[in-house]
Design a protein around this motif. Sequence first.
Motif, PDB file in Angstrom:
ATOM      1  N   LEU A 180      54.114  57.565  98.792  1.00 45.71           N
ATOM      2  CA  LEU A 180      54.484  57.927 100.165  1.00 45.71           C
ATOM      3  C   LEU A 180      53.348  58.689 100.841  1.00 45.71           C
ATOM      4  O   LEU A 180      53.076  58.479 102.036  1.00 45.71           O
ATOM      5  N   GLY A 181      52.674  59.573 100.095  1.00 49.68           N
ATOM      6  CA  GLY A 181      51.524  60.280 100.662  1.00 49.68           C
ATOM      7  C   GLY A 181      50.393  59.327 101.011  1.00 49.68           C
ATOM      8  O   GLY A 181      49.732  59.469 102.057  1.00 49.68           O
ATOM      9  N   THR A 182      50.170  58.326 100.154  1.00 46.68           N
ATOM     10  CA  THR A 182      49.130  57.323 100.407  1.00 46.68           C
ATOM     11  C   THR A 182      49.442  56.539 101.675  1.00 46.68           C
ATOM     12  O   THR A 182      48.555  56.294 102.513  1.00 46.68           O
ATOM     13  N   TYR A 183      50.705  56.164 101.846  1.00 42.14           N
ATOM     14  CA  TYR A 183      51.081  55.390 103.024  1.00 42.14           C
ATOM     15  C   TYR A 183      51.001  56.246 104.294  1.00 42.14           C
ATOM     16  O   TYR A 183      50.684  55.739 105.375  1.00 42.14           O
ATOM     17  N   ALA A 184      51.281  57.533 104.163  1.00 46.02           N
ATOM     18  CA  ALA A 184      51.140  58.422 105.318  1.00 46.02           C
ATOM     19  C   ALA A 184      49.681  58.503 105.760  1.00 46.02           C
ATOM     20  O   ALA A 184      49.373  58.440 106.964  1.00 46.02           O
ATOM     21  N   LEU A 185      48.774  58.611 104.789  1.00 47.69           N
ATOM     22  CA  LEU A 185      47.349  58.635 105.129  1.00 47.69           C
ATOM     23  C   LEU A 185      46.903  57.306 105.739  1.00 47.69           C
ATOM     24  O   LEU A 185      46.093  57.284 106.674  1.00 47.69           O
ATOM     25  N   ALA A 186      47.431  56.197 105.204  1.00 51.00           N
ATOM     26  CA  ALA A 186      47.087  54.888 105.751  1.00 51.00           C
ATOM     27  C   ALA A 186      47.551  54.772 107.193  1.00 51.00           C
ATOM     28  O   ALA A 186      46.851  54.212 108.047  1.00 51.00           O
ATOM     29  N   ALA A 187      48.753  55.303 107.467  1.00 44.78           N
ATOM     30  CA  ALA A 187      49.281  55.251 108.837  1.00 44.78           C
ATOM     31  C   ALA A 187      48.402  56.051 109.789  1.00 44.78           C
ATOM     32  O   ALA A 187      48.108  55.614 110.914  1.00 44.78           O
ATOM     33  N   VAL A 188      47.953  57.212 109.340  1.00 44.92           N
ATOM     34  CA  VAL A 188      47.072  58.038 110.173  1.00 44.92           C
ATOM     35  C   VAL A 188      45.756  57.315 110.435  1.00 44.92           C
ATOM     36  O   VAL A 188      45.209  57.364 111.548  1.00 44.92           O
ATOM     37  N   ALA A 195      41.281  48.367 110.595  1.00 44.44           N
ATOM     38  CA  ALA A 195      40.871  47.578 109.429  1.00 44.44           C
ATOM     39  C   ALA A 195      42.031  47.307 108.480  1.00 44.44           C
ATOM     40  O   ALA A 195      42.253  46.166 108.055  1.00 44.44           O
ATOM     41  N   LEU A 196      42.782  48.355 108.130  1.00 43.74           N
ATOM     42  CA  LEU A 196      43.879  48.166 107.176  1.00 43.74           C
ATOM     43  C   LEU A 196      44.972  47.256 107.735  1.00 43.74           C
ATOM     44  O   LEU A 196      45.646  46.557 106.971  1.00 43.74           O
ATOM     45  N   PHE A 197      45.145  47.280 109.033  1.00 44.50           N
ATOM     46  CA  PHE A 197      46.141  46.397 109.635  1.00 44.50           C
ATOM     47  C   PHE A 197      45.774  44.938 109.382  1.00 44.50           C
ATOM     48  O   PHE A 197      46.622  44.127 109.000  1.00 44.50           O
ATOM     49  N   TRP A 198      44.512  44.593 109.554  1.00 44.13           N
ATOM     50  CA  TRP A 198      44.093  43.194 109.460  1.00 44.13           C
ATOM     51  C   TRP A 198      43.917  42.710 108.033  1.00 44.13           C
ATOM     52  O   TRP A 198      44.159  41.532 107.740  1.00 44.13           O
ATOM     53  N   ILE A 199      43.499  43.583 107.129  1.00 42.97           N
ATOM     54  CA  ILE A 199      43.247  43.102 105.763  1.00 42.97           C
ATOM     55  C   ILE A 199      44.400  43.421 104.799  1.00 42.97           C
ATOM     56  O   ILE A 199      44.402  42.939 103.668  1.00 42.97           O
ATOM     57  N   TRP A 200      45.376  44.214 105.251  1.00 39.63           N
ATOM     58  CA  TRP A 200      46.478  44.575 104.358  1.00 39.63           C
ATOM     59  C   TRP A 200      47.853  44.419 105.008  1.00 39.63           C
ATOM     60  O   TRP A 200      48.644  43.553 104.596  1.00 39.63           O
ATOM     61  N   LEU A 201      48.155  45.202 106.034  1.00 41.67           N
ATOM     62  CA  LEU A 201      49.518  45.243 106.554  1.00 41.67           C
ATOM     63  C   LEU A 201      49.990  43.909 107.112  1.00 41.67           C
ATOM     64  O   LEU A 201      51.061  43.405 106.724  1.00 41.67           O
ATOM     65  N   LEU A 202      49.215  43.320 108.006  1.00 42.90           N
ATOM     66  CA  LEU A 202      49.624  42.035 108.572  1.00 42.90           C
ATOM     67  C   LEU A 202      49.678  40.941 107.511  1.00 42.90           C
ATOM     68  O   LEU A 202      50.662  40.180 107.450  1.00 42.90           O
ATOM     69  N   PRO A 203      48.678  40.820 106.646  1.00 43.24           N
ATOM     70  CA  PRO A 203      48.748  39.783 105.612  1.00 43.24           C
ATOM     71  C   PRO A 203      49.983  39.877 104.714  1.00 43.24           C
ATOM     72  O   PRO A 203      50.623  38.865 104.424  1.00 43.24           O
ATOM     73  N   VAL A 204      50.344  41.094 104.236  1.00 43.94           N
ATOM     74  CA  VAL A 204      51.496  41.176 103.324  1.00 43.94           C
ATOM     75  C   VAL A 204      52.812  40.898 104.043  1.00 43.94           C
ATOM     76  O   VAL A 204      53.797  40.507 103.404  1.00 43.94           O
TER      77      VAL A 204
END
Length: 296
Positions: A180-188, A195-204
């Motif tokens: 949960l802490g990792t995902y909070a940092l990713a959201a920030v 970058a994370l949106f295009w290579i991780w969040l949208l793809p999954v």
Amino acid sequence: MDHRALIASLPAETKDRLQQRSDKAGLRHLGLYGAFIAALSTCILLQVPLWPLLILPQGALLVFLFTLSHECTHKTPFKTGWLNDAVGHLVSVPIALPFVWFRYFHLAHHKWTNDPERDPELGGKPRPDSWVSLLIYLSGWFYWSGMAKVLVLNALGRIDAPYLPRRQHSAMKTEARVLLGTYALAAVSLFFSSALFWIWLLPVLVAQPILRLYLLAEHGLCPPVANMLENSRTTFTNRMIRFLAWNMPYHAEHHAFPNVPFHQLPAFHDWTQAHLKSTSDGYSEFTADYARSIVR
């Protein structure tokens, strides 16, 4: 012949050979898998020509990390024990699948495979039995909402499923809080870079239907019986899908003898093929069969 009789009939030397784990085989597969993810991620970030078309294959590689996590719960991808645990924890991050929790969830699934009341994968609920429930299932909604609930409850220490040993509750609480802490940092980070949106969040998100159909084939339309060669499906498919899923399309084989590592499953199939009760010639055939079952 059921799976117990089949295993008992194996010559001792064959049984030993089939159970041999290999760091070399596991690391070779993982290295190639990781290279594909790295290459696609780079192309997406650099926005090479037609880069949006890479979102779906990137997503397929990421969501099918589930099959590697699954193998790590059995401690079979690698001979070295800590490698199985380290990789299992690592691949839990992009798919929100807490590894310690999943190990015991999955062991319960093996114990009660396809039992409508006791298999935790079913949770007392039927598989999709209408077009609406199938579409919701394929979207991944049940998975994401379910994992969010598990992470929050585990982080709060509210762990009460009977198959989750009390001695592991502290580890489950810690891993949930770390995730949960990792995902909070990713959201920030999204406020500063997409970058994370295009290579991780949208793809999954967009690749969920591919994984869901694959998982549905593992036990969907199989009878709720004790014989693992009947309550689990082996799907005959191409080399690319077998690579993506770490040979788990040989799923009846895996359930019959979970100690067999992924790279030995094709060899074990030679012993099981005459006794398999639930098979499909590809995922398109299974999907068509499942669609007809809904119509009926």
